[in-house]
Design a protein around this motif. Structure first.
Motif, PDB file in Angstrom:
ATOM      1  N   ARG A   1     -43.980 -33.278 -27.290  1.00  0.00           N
ATOM      2  CA  ARG A   1     -43.259 -32.381 -27.990  1.00  0.00           C
ATOM      3  C   ARG A   1     -43.546 -32.742 -29.555  1.00  0.00           C
ATOM      4  NH1 ARG A   1     -38.401 -33.058 -30.781  1.00  0.00           N
ATOM      5  NH2 ARG A   1     -37.875 -35.138 -29.916  1.00  0.00           N
ATOM      6  N   PHE A   2     -43.765 -34.110 -29.871  1.00  0.00           N
ATOM      7  CA  PHE A   2     -44.109 -34.209 -31.157  1.00  0.00           C
ATOM      8  C   PHE A   2     -45.416 -34.112 -31.487  1.00  0.00           C
ATOM      9  CE2 PHE A   2     -40.490 -37.125 -31.275  1.00  0.00           C
ATOM     10  CZ  PHE A   2     -39.968 -37.012 -32.403  1.00  0.00           C
ATOM     11  N   SER A   3     -46.394 -34.038 -30.497  1.00  0.00           N
ATOM     12  CA  SER A   3     -47.759 -33.378 -30.683  1.00  0.00           C
ATOM     13  C   SER A   3     -47.733 -31.661 -31.114  1.00  0.00           C
ATOM     14  CB  SER A   3     -48.693 -33.446 -29.456  1.00  0.00           C
ATOM     15  OG  SER A   3     -48.924 -34.587 -29.237  1.00  0.00           O
ATOM     16  N   GLU A   4     -46.855 -31.042 -30.478  1.00  0.00           N
ATOM     17  CA  GLU A   4     -46.836 -29.650 -30.816  1.00  0.00           C
ATOM     18  C   GLU A   4     -46.028 -29.516 -32.324  1.00  0.00           C
ATOM     19  OE1 GLU A   4     -44.347 -28.346 -27.556  1.00  0.00           O
ATOM     20  OE2 GLU A   4     -46.014 -28.141 -26.220  1.00  0.00           O
ATOM     21  N   ALA A   5     -45.192 -30.363 -32.545  1.00  0.00           N
ATOM     22  CA  ALA A   5     -44.548 -30.280 -33.807  1.00  0.00           C
ATOM     23  C   ALA A   5     -45.772 -30.703 -34.850  1.00  0.00           C
ATOM     24  CB  ALA A   5     -43.303 -31.344 -33.957  1.00  0.00           C
ATOM     25  N   VAL A   6     -46.670 -31.456 -34.808  1.00  0.00           N
ATOM     26  CA  VAL A   6     -47.598 -32.018 -35.677  1.00  0.00           C
ATOM     27  C   VAL A   6     -48.411 -30.738 -36.099  1.00  0.00           C
ATOM     28  CG1 VAL A   6     -49.878 -33.315 -36.042  1.00  0.00           C
ATOM     29  CG2 VAL A   6     -47.580 -34.469 -35.337  1.00  0.00           C
ATOM     30  N   THR A   7     -48.999 -29.947 -34.958  1.00  0.00           N
ATOM     31  CA  THR A   7     -49.751 -28.782 -34.777  1.00  0.00           C
ATOM     32  C   THR A   7     -48.925 -27.827 -35.781  1.00  0.00           C
ATOM     33  OG1 THR A   7     -50.690 -29.379 -32.702  1.00  0.00           O
ATOM     34  CG2 THR A   7     -50.829 -26.998 -33.726  1.00  0.00           C
ATOM     35  N   THR A   8     -47.801 -27.561 -35.578  1.00  0.00           N
ATOM     36  CA  THR A   8     -46.824 -26.652 -36.300  1.00  0.00           C
ATOM     37  C   THR A   8     -46.919 -26.916 -37.826  1.00  0.00           C
ATOM     38  OG1 THR A   8     -45.292 -26.281 -34.375  1.00  0.00           O
ATOM     39  CG2 THR A   8     -44.773 -25.399 -36.326  1.00  0.00           C
ATOM     40  N   VAL A   9     -46.675 -28.228 -38.074  1.00  0.00           N
ATOM     41  CA  VAL A   9     -46.840 -28.324 -39.371  1.00  0.00           C
ATOM     42  C   VAL A   9     -47.909 -28.112 -40.267  1.00  0.00           C
ATOM     43  CG1 VAL A   9     -46.099 -30.266 -41.342  1.00  0.00           C
ATOM     44  CG2 VAL A   9     -44.417 -30.074 -39.311  1.00  0.00           C
TER      45      VAL A   9
END
Length: 218
Positions: free
Chosen positions: A86-94
């Motif tokens: 979940r946090f890896s995907e959030a990093v990519t989004t930002v």
């Protein structure tokens, strides 16, 4: 819009020029308002990210403080891996938001440079206006356009700052999760070793018992 077009047709060239510059003021002021909203949104999101990180930190600390059986350790590992994804995907989004904002920052910088050039141009034009009020308005509107571009530049810089802060917080969360995963794997290994030692002890006792029985039976 039709009324405005009709007004421009019916007015003098001087007033048309003033209306053109005034329209650009409204356009740039509208963009400033939009950027202010974006900055508020990013500030709110940054606060949520920090709050989420602190909760994650507390949850992991509680999780690791408990001694756990093999089944529980597997469940803990599963939760950590889910959060990591979940946090890896959030990093990519930002990260995806930053390049487009930098491009926008460059465009605003170019627009500001042109706006400064436009002031000089309008001041020269206004010097020959018969209507002094129109001349004053044209120059004033040109200055307002410069101010709007300068404000946009500052707002975009602030939004970028918020995005980098959010990115750092999420990367810290990933580091925290990686360390938690390593600790949980260590707990799992310890459980396996405990089980092996237990089996060795049981087998040893059986051998000793068998030997004792053999001695007494002789």
């Amino acid at each position: 819009e039709e009324v405005a077009q009709k007004q421009m047709i019916e007015t003098s060239p001087e007033k048309k020029r003033v209306l053109e510059v005034e329209a650009e003021v409204h356009k740039q002021v509208g963009i400033v308002a939009k950027k202010k909203d974006e900055l508020i949104t990013e500030g709110t999101q940054r606060y949520k990210d920090v709050t989420e990180y602190k909760k994650l930190e507390a949850d992991i600390e509680l999780l690791l403080s408990r001694g756990a059986a093999s089944k529980e350790v597997d469940e803990m590992l599963g939760k950590v891996e889910t959060e990591t994804k979940r946090f890896s995907e959030a990093v990519t989004t930002v990260e995806r938001l930053i390049p487009s904002l930098k491009q926008e920052e460059q465009l605003v910088s170019e627009g500001l440079a042109k706006a400064y050039e436009e002031i000089s141009k309008i001041e020269k034009e206004a010097a020959f206006f018969e209507d002094k009020e129109s001349a004053h308005k044209a120059v004033e509107y040109a200055r307002q356009i410069v101010n709007a571009y300068e404000e946009q530049s500052g707002l975009i810089s602030s939004i970028l700052g918020r995005l980098y802060e959010r990115l750092e917080t999420k990367k810290q969360a990933l580091t925290l999760l990686q360390k938690a995963k390593e600790n949980i794997i260590g707990m799992k290994a310890a459980n396996v070793w405990t089980q092996v030692k237990s089996n060795i002890s049981t087998q040893t006792l059986k051998v000793i018992y068998k030997d004792l029985v053999g001695c007494y039976s002789k």
